[in-house]
Scaffold this motif. Structure first.
Motif, PDB file in Angstrom:
ATOM      1  N   VAL A 199      24.428  -8.021  44.727  1.00 36.20           N
ATOM      2  CA  VAL A 199      25.223  -7.651  44.578  1.00 36.20           C
ATOM      3  C   VAL A 199      25.321  -6.608  44.962  1.00 36.20           C
ATOM      4  O   VAL A 199      24.828  -5.794  44.561  1.00 36.20           O
ATOM      5  CB  VAL A 199      25.300  -8.638  42.830  1.00 36.20           C
ATOM      6  CG1 VAL A 199      26.798  -7.855  42.087  1.00 36.20           C
ATOM      7  CG2 VAL A 199      25.964  -9.672  42.530  1.00 36.20           C
ATOM      8  N   ALA A 200      26.898  -6.119  45.286  1.00 32.26           N
ATOM      9  CA  ALA A 200      27.093  -4.806  45.825  1.00 32.26           C
ATOM     10  C   ALA A 200      28.364  -4.531  44.503  1.00 32.26           C
ATOM     11  O   ALA A 200      29.168  -4.957  44.674  1.00 32.26           O
ATOM     12  CB  ALA A 200      27.427  -4.868  47.351  1.00 32.26           C
ATOM     13  N   ASP A 201      27.586  -3.103  44.339  1.00 31.59           N
ATOM     14  CA  ASP A 201      28.730  -2.757  43.267  1.00 31.59           C
ATOM     15  C   ASP A 201      29.318  -1.547  43.420  1.00 31.59           C
ATOM     16  O   ASP A 201      28.722  -0.818  44.229  1.00 31.59           O
ATOM     17  CB  ASP A 201      27.653  -3.200  41.917  1.00 31.59           C
ATOM     18  CG  ASP A 201      28.503  -2.702  40.835  1.00 31.59           C
ATOM     19  OD1 ASP A 201      29.733  -3.673  40.538  1.00 31.59           O
ATOM     20  OD2 ASP A 201      28.507  -1.961  38.893  1.00 31.59           O
ATOM     21  N   PRO A 202      30.259  -1.257  43.455  1.00 31.72           N
ATOM     22  CA  PRO A 202      30.999   0.015  44.276  1.00 31.72           C
ATOM     23  C   PRO A 202      30.955   0.795  42.434  1.00 31.72           C
ATOM     24  O   PRO A 202      30.207   0.868  41.236  1.00 31.72           O
ATOM     25  CB  PRO A 202      32.326  -0.237  43.469  1.00 31.72           C
ATOM     26  CG  PRO A 202      32.847  -1.371  42.939  1.00 31.72           C
ATOM     27  CD  PRO A 202      31.521  -2.043  42.771  1.00 31.72           C
ATOM     28  N   GLU A 203      31.763   2.448  42.976  1.00 37.36           N
ATOM     29  CA  GLU A 203      31.053   3.350  42.146  1.00 37.36           C
ATOM     30  C   GLU A 203      32.466   2.904  41.371  1.00 37.36           C
ATOM     31  O   GLU A 203      33.370   1.880  40.639  1.00 37.36           O
ATOM     32  CB  GLU A 203      32.129   4.976  42.895  1.00 37.36           C
ATOM     33  CG  GLU A 203      31.059   5.282  43.653  1.00 37.36           C
ATOM     34  CD  GLU A 203      31.498   6.517  43.948  1.00 37.36           C
ATOM     35  OE1 GLU A 203      32.412   7.422  43.089  1.00 37.36           O
ATOM     36  OE2 GLU A 203      31.768   7.164  45.557  1.00 37.36           O
ATOM     37  N   ASN A 204      32.046   3.561  39.657  1.00 34.48           N
ATOM     38  CA  ASN A 204      33.151   3.737  38.648  1.00 34.48           C
ATOM     39  C   ASN A 204      32.635   1.924  37.849  1.00 34.48           C
ATOM     40  O   ASN A 204      34.147   1.410  37.605  1.00 34.48           O
ATOM     41  CB  ASN A 204      34.244   4.027  38.599  1.00 34.48           C
ATOM     42  CG  ASN A 204      34.290   5.506  38.924  1.00 34.48           C
ATOM     43  OD1 ASN A 204      33.685   6.068  38.384  1.00 34.48           O
ATOM     44  ND2 ASN A 204      34.928   5.663  40.149  1.00 34.48           N
ATOM     45  N   SER A 205      31.955   1.151  38.179  1.00 39.68           N
ATOM     46  CA  SER A 205      32.031   0.130  37.728  1.00 39.68           C
ATOM     47  C   SER A 205      30.040  -0.541  37.330  1.00 39.68           C
ATOM     48  O   SER A 205      29.295   0.772  37.405  1.00 39.68           O
ATOM     49  CB  SER A 205      31.462  -0.734  38.496  1.00 39.68           C
ATOM     50  OG  SER A 205      31.072  -1.772  38.619  1.00 39.68           O
ATOM     51  N   CYS A 206      30.222  -0.427  35.835  1.00 39.45           N
ATOM     52  CA  CYS A 206      28.626  -0.818  35.084  1.00 39.45           C
ATOM     53  C   CYS A 206      27.888  -1.721  35.346  1.00 39.45           C
ATOM     54  O   CYS A 206      26.906  -2.269  34.458  1.00 39.45           O
ATOM     55  CB  CYS A 206      28.867  -1.038  33.914  1.00 39.45           C
ATOM     56  SG  CYS A 206      30.263  -2.279  33.165  1.00 39.45           S
ATOM     57  N   PHE A 207      27.921  -2.761  36.306  1.00 37.42           N
ATOM     58  CA  PHE A 207      27.383  -3.537  36.552  1.00 37.42           C
ATOM     59  C   PHE A 207      26.289  -3.457  37.504  1.00 37.42           C
ATOM     60  O   PHE A 207      24.732  -4.181  36.654  1.00 37.42           O
ATOM     61  CB  PHE A 207      27.396  -5.081  37.599  1.00 37.42           C
ATOM     62  CG  PHE A 207      29.393  -5.538  37.137  1.00 37.42           C
ATOM     63  CD1 PHE A 207      29.205  -6.522  36.067  1.00 37.42           C
ATOM     64  CD2 PHE A 207      30.532  -6.288  37.949  1.00 37.42           C
ATOM     65  CE1 PHE A 207      30.321  -7.360  35.351  1.00 37.42           C
ATOM     66  CE2 PHE A 207      31.863  -6.063  37.699  1.00 37.42           C
ATOM     67  CZ  PHE A 207      31.184  -7.391  36.286  1.00 37.42           C
ATOM     68  N   PHE A 208      25.661  -3.210  37.914  1.00 34.30           N
ATOM     69  CA  PHE A 208      24.687  -2.084  38.240  1.00 34.30           C
ATOM     70  C   PHE A 208      23.725  -1.696  37.120  1.00 34.30           C
ATOM     71  O   PHE A 208      22.497  -1.664  37.427  1.00 34.30           O
ATOM     72  CB  PHE A 208      25.023  -0.713  39.223  1.00 34.30           C
ATOM     73  CG  PHE A 208      23.529  -0.769  40.066  1.00 34.30           C
ATOM     74  CD1 PHE A 208      22.909  -1.117  41.503  1.00 34.30           C
ATOM     75  CD2 PHE A 208      23.150   0.345  39.401  1.00 34.30           C
ATOM     76  CE1 PHE A 208      21.656  -0.916  41.495  1.00 34.30           C
ATOM     77  CE2 PHE A 208      21.742   0.770  39.693  1.00 34.30           C
ATOM     78  CZ  PHE A 208      21.176   0.407  40.828  1.00 34.30           C
ATOM     79  N   ASP A 209      24.360  -0.914  36.257  1.00 32.79           N
ATOM     80  CA  ASP A 209      23.647  -0.181  35.188  1.00 32.79           C
ATOM     81  C   ASP A 209      22.951  -1.211  34.424  1.00 32.79           C
ATOM     82  O   ASP A 209      21.962  -1.537  33.835  1.00 32.79           O
ATOM     83  CB  ASP A 209      24.248   0.852  34.675  1.00 32.79           C
ATOM     84  CG  ASP A 209      24.850   2.116  35.277  1.00 32.79           C
ATOM     85  OD1 ASP A 209      23.636   2.431  36.269  1.00 32.79           O
ATOM     86  OD2 ASP A 209      25.613   3.292  35.467  1.00 32.79           O
ATOM     87  N   GLY A 210      24.292  -2.116  33.881  1.00 29.21           N
ATOM     88  CA  GLY A 210      23.948  -3.046  33.427  1.00 29.21           C
ATOM     89  C   GLY A 210      22.554  -4.038  33.567  1.00 29.21           C
ATOM     90  O   GLY A 210      22.021  -4.058  32.452  1.00 29.21           O
ATOM     91  N   TRP A 211      22.736  -4.304  34.667  1.00 31.62           N
ATOM     92  CA  TRP A 211      21.802  -5.196  35.400  1.00 31.62           C
ATOM     93  C   TRP A 211      20.055  -4.459  35.679  1.00 31.62           C
ATOM     94  O   TRP A 211      19.333  -5.382  34.670  1.00 31.62           O
ATOM     95  CB  TRP A 211      22.320  -5.635  36.671  1.00 31.62           C
ATOM     96  CG  TRP A 211      21.161  -6.694  37.769  1.00 31.62           C
ATOM     97  CD1 TRP A 211      21.444  -8.281  37.483  1.00 31.62           C
ATOM     98  CD2 TRP A 211      20.169  -6.763  38.564  1.00 31.62           C
ATOM     99  NE1 TRP A 211      20.344  -8.725  38.226  1.00 31.62           N
ATOM    100  CE2 TRP A 211      19.652  -7.703  38.864  1.00 31.62           C
ATOM    101  CE3 TRP A 211      19.869  -4.521  39.068  1.00 31.62           C
ATOM    102  CZ2 TRP A 211      18.844  -7.276  39.787  1.00 31.62           C
ATOM    103  CZ3 TRP A 211      18.887  -5.378  39.998  1.00 31.62           C
ATOM    104  CH2 TRP A 211      17.960  -7.032  40.712  1.00 31.62           C
ATOM    105  N   VAL A 212      20.218  -3.091  36.153  1.00 31.88           N
ATOM    106  CA  VAL A 212      19.052  -2.936  36.412  1.00 31.88           C
ATOM    107  C   VAL A 212      18.653  -2.213  34.763  1.00 31.88           C
ATOM    108  O   VAL A 212      17.370  -2.566  33.950  1.00 31.88           O
ATOM    109  CB  VAL A 212      19.424  -0.945  36.890  1.00 31.88           C
ATOM    110  CG1 VAL A 212      18.027  -0.427  36.384  1.00 31.88           C
ATOM    111  CG2 VAL A 212      19.080  -1.759  37.655  1.00 31.88           C
TER     112      VAL A 212
END
Length: 365
Positions: free
Chosen positions: A222-235
């Motif tokens: 999943v590719a996540d853009p700036e100003n989105s929390c999905f990446f941080d929440g997944w990590v």
């Protein structure tokens, strides 16, 4: 012994419901599947790249599938009633598609969207008979939508909660099943990677669940853009993470971890700068002559990076990503150099990196 018996059936409503469900199913029946396009990469690389072109749906985006599923889910649950409005929180494309289905079954539609939503999307919603309620703070989309639905006696569709459960991820011609069927005669019929982006998280959940259900040797990124929390929440594994600003890449990225985003089903995530998303989007337009939206660029950038890694490892195979919607919805934004200057976005370095990759296969970004 006394039997308690309450009958709430209404013949007029049941007749309306049957007709509404028939109309939504008929839309799917008369719609052809979307194309799986091959991106031109050197044959000797041993890695093939495909783009599932969801922009060819009747409402012009990947969200047509989601909207159809959401309407069927809500209708069959008894949540949508004759004459009562459907309300949705959206950054635009889902609202366009839901406005279409609302018009199809004859109910009013209200889209609650960020004030920064492109004028083209607002016009498309209004052309379907929907109305737009614009808000300044994207974090209030949910509560404003719920309030409008309550005040109007309507139904808050809530795509961010129901996207993952409204779609039949086991098959039934969902996007995953379609991709595998269309790859059947290719030299690498089982993709090594499928790259998706996340707005609700419903698409990535459908793809990942289908892969696991069919026991395919495919990984999901999943590719996540700036100003989105999905990446941080997944990590971090923290479902409470949030970010203060809204995504500039319309249709993807969220300020909170949405209920339909299923972190455990996903193999990998990438954080993609907005400049890279826009550079990749414009590169696709130049190479294939098709203008996509910004979310397509986010996924394409990640797909290119994965391909470079596969080449470096001597791995052969195929990679699939999505054309989420058409670029004509963003001519005043992502394709406008003036907008880039206003936003402080410089795409030159990312564009140069992509040109170098396509020429040599080497990743320097």
């Amino acid at each position: 012994m006394k039997t308690l018996d309450v009958d709430r059936s209404d013949a007029e409503y049941r007749a309306w419901l049957k007709e509404a469900v028939r109309k939504v199913q008929a839309d799917a029946n008369r719609s052809a599947d979307t194309h799986l396009l091959r991106f031109p990469l050197p044959e000797e690389w041993g890695v093939d790249l495909y783009l599932k072109d969801e922009s060819t749906h009747p409402t012009g985006s990947l969200k047509h599938r989601l909207a159809r599923s959401l309407f069927l889910y809500a209708l069959c649950n008894g949540w949508i009633r004759p004459g009562c409005p459907v309300v949705e929180a959206s950054s635009g494309s889902t609202a366009v598609s839901e406005a279409y289905f609302a018009k199809l079954i004859g109910v009013p539609f209200i889209a609650v969207m960020p004030r920064t939503t492109s004028c083209e999307k607002i016009s498309l919603i209004e052309a379907q008979g929907g109305s737009c309620h614009l808000v300044d703070d994207t974090r209030t989309l949910y509560e404003v939508s719920a309030r409008l639905a309550e005040e109007s006696g309507g139904h808050y569709m809530d795509q961010f909660t129901y996207a993952e459960r409204a779609t039949d991820w086991r098959g039934n011609n969902n996007i995953a099943e379609s991709i595998y069927a269309q790859l059947r005669l290719e030299r690498h019929p089982v993709p090594t990677w499928i790259v998706a982006t996340a707005g609700t998280g419903g698409t990535s959940a459908t793809l990942a669940r289908y892969v696991h259900y069919t026991q395919a040797d495919t990984r999901i990124c999943v590719a996540d853009p700036e100003n989105s929390c999905f990446f941080d929440g997944w990590v971090s594994g923290d479902p409470t993470v949030a970010c203060e600003r809204g995504s500039r890449i319309e249709g993807i990225g969220r300020p909170r971890m949405e209920p339909s985003f299923i972190p455990g089903a996903i193999d990998r995530m990438m954080k993609v700068p907005d400049a890279a998303s826009i550079a990749a989007m414009r590169t696709l337009a130049r190479v294939m002559g098709r203008k996509p939206g910004g979310s397509t660029g986010t996924g394409l950038w990640s797909a290119f990076k994965i391909i470079s890694e596969m080449r470096a490892a001597g791995e052969r195979g195929s990679v699939v990503t999505l054309i989420c919607d058409p670029g004509d919805r963003y001519l005043d934004k992502y394709y406008a150099d003036e907008w880039l200057v206003e936003q402080g976005i410089d795409i030159a370095p990312a564009t140069a990196a992509l040109e170098g990759f396509l020429a040599t296969g080497e990743w320097t970004a």
